[in-house]
Motif scaffolding. Sequence first.
Motif, PDB file in Angstrom:
ATOM      1  N   ARG A 178       0.894  -1.166   0.000  1.00 47.34           N
ATOM      2  CA  ARG A 178       0.000   0.000   0.000  1.00 47.34           C
ATOM      3  C   ARG A 178       0.928   1.211   0.000  1.00 47.34           C
ATOM      4  NH1 ARG A 178      -3.840   0.027   4.799  1.00 47.34           N
ATOM      5  NH2 ARG A 178      -5.012   1.534   3.532  1.00 47.34           N
ATOM      6  N   ALA A 179       1.373   1.575  -1.188  1.00 51.08           N
ATOM      7  CA  ALA A 179       2.433   2.581  -1.311  1.00 51.08           C
ATOM      8  C   ALA A 179       2.019   3.918  -0.716  1.00 51.08           C
ATOM      9  CB  ALA A 179       2.826   2.748  -2.779  1.00 51.08           C
ATOM     10  N   LYS A 180       0.778   4.312  -0.922  1.00 47.29           N
ATOM     11  CA  LYS A 180       0.334   5.613  -0.430  1.00 47.29           C
ATOM     12  C   LYS A 180       0.391   5.682   1.090  1.00 47.29           C
ATOM     13  CE  LYS A 180      -3.361   9.011  -0.960  1.00 47.29           C
ATOM     14  NZ  LYS A 180      -4.682   9.305  -1.573  1.00 47.29           N
ATOM     15  N   GLU A 181       0.099   4.551   1.751  1.00 44.03           N
ATOM     16  CA  GLU A 181       0.123   4.500   3.209  1.00 44.03           C
ATOM     17  C   GLU A 181       1.499   4.122   3.751  1.00 44.03           C
ATOM     18  OE1 GLU A 181      -3.834   4.375   1.669  1.00 44.03           O
ATOM     19  OE2 GLU A 181      -2.117   3.092   1.263  1.00 44.03           O
ATOM     20  N   LEU A 211       5.089   5.125  -5.155  1.00 42.24           N
ATOM     21  CA  LEU A 211       6.137   4.284  -4.577  1.00 42.24           C
ATOM     22  C   LEU A 211       7.496   4.953  -4.712  1.00 42.24           C
ATOM     23  CD1 LEU A 211       7.162   1.701  -3.272  1.00 42.24           C
ATOM     24  CD2 LEU A 211       7.183   0.627  -5.549  1.00 42.24           C
ATOM     25  N   THR A 212       7.738   5.594  -5.853  1.00 43.01           N
ATOM     26  CA  THR A 212       8.997   6.314  -6.044  1.00 43.01           C
ATOM     27  C   THR A 212       9.202   7.332  -4.925  1.00 43.01           C
ATOM     28  OG1 THR A 212       9.009   6.042  -8.454  1.00 43.01           O
ATOM     29  CG2 THR A 212      10.255   7.899  -7.561  1.00 43.01           C
ATOM     30  N   ASN A 213       8.191   8.137  -4.655  1.00 42.81           N
ATOM     31  CA  ASN A 213       8.298   9.143  -3.592  1.00 42.81           C
ATOM     32  C   ASN A 213       8.517   8.505  -2.231  1.00 42.81           C
ATOM     33  OD1 ASN A 213       7.941  11.283  -5.384  1.00 42.81           O
ATOM     34  ND2 ASN A 213       5.724  11.303  -5.134  1.00 42.81           N
ATOM     35  N   ALA A 220       9.257  13.782  -5.108  1.00 39.54           N
ATOM     36  CA  ALA A 220      10.059  14.048  -6.302  1.00 39.54           C
ATOM     37  C   ALA A 220       9.275  13.778  -7.577  1.00 39.54           C
ATOM     38  CB  ALA A 220      11.332  13.202  -6.291  1.00 39.54           C
ATOM     39  N   ALA A 221       8.472  12.726  -7.578  1.00 38.74           N
ATOM     40  CA  ALA A 221       7.687  12.360  -8.755  1.00 38.74           C
ATOM     41  C   ALA A 221       6.258  12.826  -8.580  1.00 38.74           C
ATOM     42  CB  ALA A 221       7.728  10.842  -8.957  1.00 38.74           C
ATOM     43  N   GLN A 222       5.699  13.427  -9.620  1.00 41.60           N
ATOM     44  CA  GLN A 222       4.328  13.914  -9.562  1.00 41.60           C
ATOM     45  C   GLN A 222       3.361  12.741  -9.573  1.00 41.60           C
ATOM     46  OE1 GLN A 222       3.225  16.485 -12.773  1.00 41.60           O
ATOM     47  NE2 GLN A 222       1.183  16.890 -11.973  1.00 41.60           N
ATOM     48  N   THR A 223       2.359  12.792  -8.693  1.00 42.54           N
ATOM     49  CA  THR A 223       1.344  11.746  -8.645  1.00 42.54           C
ATOM     50  C   THR A 223      -0.002  12.330  -9.011  1.00 42.54           C
ATOM     51  OG1 THR A 223       0.926  12.157  -6.298  1.00 42.54           O
ATOM     52  CG2 THR A 223       2.560  10.483  -6.844  1.00 42.54           C
ATOM     53  N   GLY A 224      -0.871  11.477  -9.588  1.00 46.40           N
ATOM     54  CA  GLY A 224      -2.205  11.927  -9.970  1.00 46.40           C
ATOM     55  C   GLY A 224      -3.200  11.715  -8.853  1.00 46.40           C
ATOM     56  N   VAL A 251      14.707   3.874 -11.515  1.00 50.01           N
ATOM     57  CA  VAL A 251      14.171   4.402 -12.771  1.00 50.01           C
ATOM     58  C   VAL A 251      12.653   4.305 -12.713  1.00 50.01           C
ATOM     59  CG1 VAL A 251      14.170   4.255 -15.290  1.00 50.01           C
ATOM     60  CG2 VAL A 251      16.195   3.532 -14.006  1.00 50.01           C
ATOM     61  N   ASP A 252      11.977   5.454 -12.791  1.00 52.97           N
ATOM     62  CA  ASP A 252      10.521   5.490 -12.847  1.00 52.97           C
ATOM     63  C   ASP A 252      10.132   5.618 -14.315  1.00 52.97           C
ATOM     64  OD1 ASP A 252       7.853   5.646 -12.321  1.00 52.97           O
ATOM     65  OD2 ASP A 252       7.889   7.678 -11.512  1.00 52.97           O
ATOM     66  N   ASN A 253       9.435   4.614 -14.837  1.00 56.03           N
ATOM     67  CA  ASN A 253       9.073   4.569 -16.250  1.00 56.03           C
ATOM     68  C   ASN A 253       7.637   5.028 -16.474  1.00 56.03           C
ATOM     69  OD1 ASN A 253      11.276   3.047 -17.942  1.00 56.03           O
ATOM     70  ND2 ASN A 253      11.131   1.917 -16.022  1.00 56.03           N
ATOM     71  N   PRO A 254       7.347   5.615 -17.640  1.00 56.58           N
ATOM     72  CA  PRO A 254       5.941   5.877 -17.988  1.00 56.58           C
ATOM     73  C   PRO A 254       5.164   4.563 -18.018  1.00 56.58           C
ATOM     74  CG  PRO A 254       7.441   7.004 -19.495  1.00 56.58           C
ATOM     75  CD  PRO A 254       8.275   6.070 -18.683  1.00 56.58           C
TER      76      PRO A 254
END
Length: 329
Positions: A178-181, A211-213, A220-224, A251-254
């Motif tokens: 649960r990446a957000k939590e 998860l990157t953040n 660092a990475a924008q989330t929706g 590496v965060d991929n599209p």
Amino acid sequence: MTLPDLNLAQIGWTPEFEQAAREVRLAAPGLTLLPGRVAGVGRNTATLWTQGGAQESVFAGTLRQAELSPVVGDWVMAEPLLDAPMRVHAVLPRRTQLARAVQSGMQVLSANVDLVLIMTAPDGDIDEARLSRYLEAVHAGGARAALLLNKVDLTRKPEAVLAQLRALDPAVPVLPLRAKEGEGVAEVRALIGHGETAALIGSSGMGKSTLTNALLGREAAQTGEVGATREGRHTTTARTLYRLPGGGVLVDNPGLRDIEVWRDDAAAGFEDIEALAADCRFRKCTHGTEPGCAVVRAVSRGQLPPERVEAYRAAQGWTSGAQRARRRK
């Protein structure tokens, strides 16, 4: 972007790359060449991570016609210039690569990746055939794989879904998340060794940027935003390299809807060369100028005709312009 106290070993530099860099320097005695890792790529430009920090660079004319075009994760040799971007002259041989088949041939998504984290979720994203193709592509490129079940709270039967994922390949770790939590993030981080490179792949909206953040410990990475369907929106539009706290790279991929596995049909009929290549120092050796090449060594010993190696390289699409010109004469 600043990279204080950057140690190249912390971002993937190894003795094998050091040896390859030495070979490049010997072939260009009049140039001062420094190693850098590709963190971002433009049309004929790249952002490099070097001992001196992040540097902008342009590609030398010879590199634009070379066999390897730099991608995120590559190690390159670049010339520092006064009041100008660095000039990239060579791409070092890749240890591994994450690639897919496209209409024009093979597209390398990222290079020198040790671990590929394949993210999925129980909200309609579980597609065993597609996940199996992800796994096949990872193994074909020489990296390790792990399956991450994010948003595990969206299913009433998490153990059944986890068992479904484990059945795809019993040798591949499967982690609930649960990446957000922040749940399961420490377990994911433990999979990435010191100085290793991990890559995140999966469909859009699975939570890769979240998860990157979490792994970076910063936004660092924008989330929706999460919509009514509880699915995140795709926000990563380019492959991005991040330095992990404590050493390592991510590496965060599209988002990838699917992946078509690149199969090396060009190797058919060259089983003898393929067998020799198993002893090359670099997994992705092109049997040209790389140090420690078992195929080149066999040619020098008279065990293998050079014409056969050239035919093999041509079948792989590795033949240089000079070699093609010689054959046309």
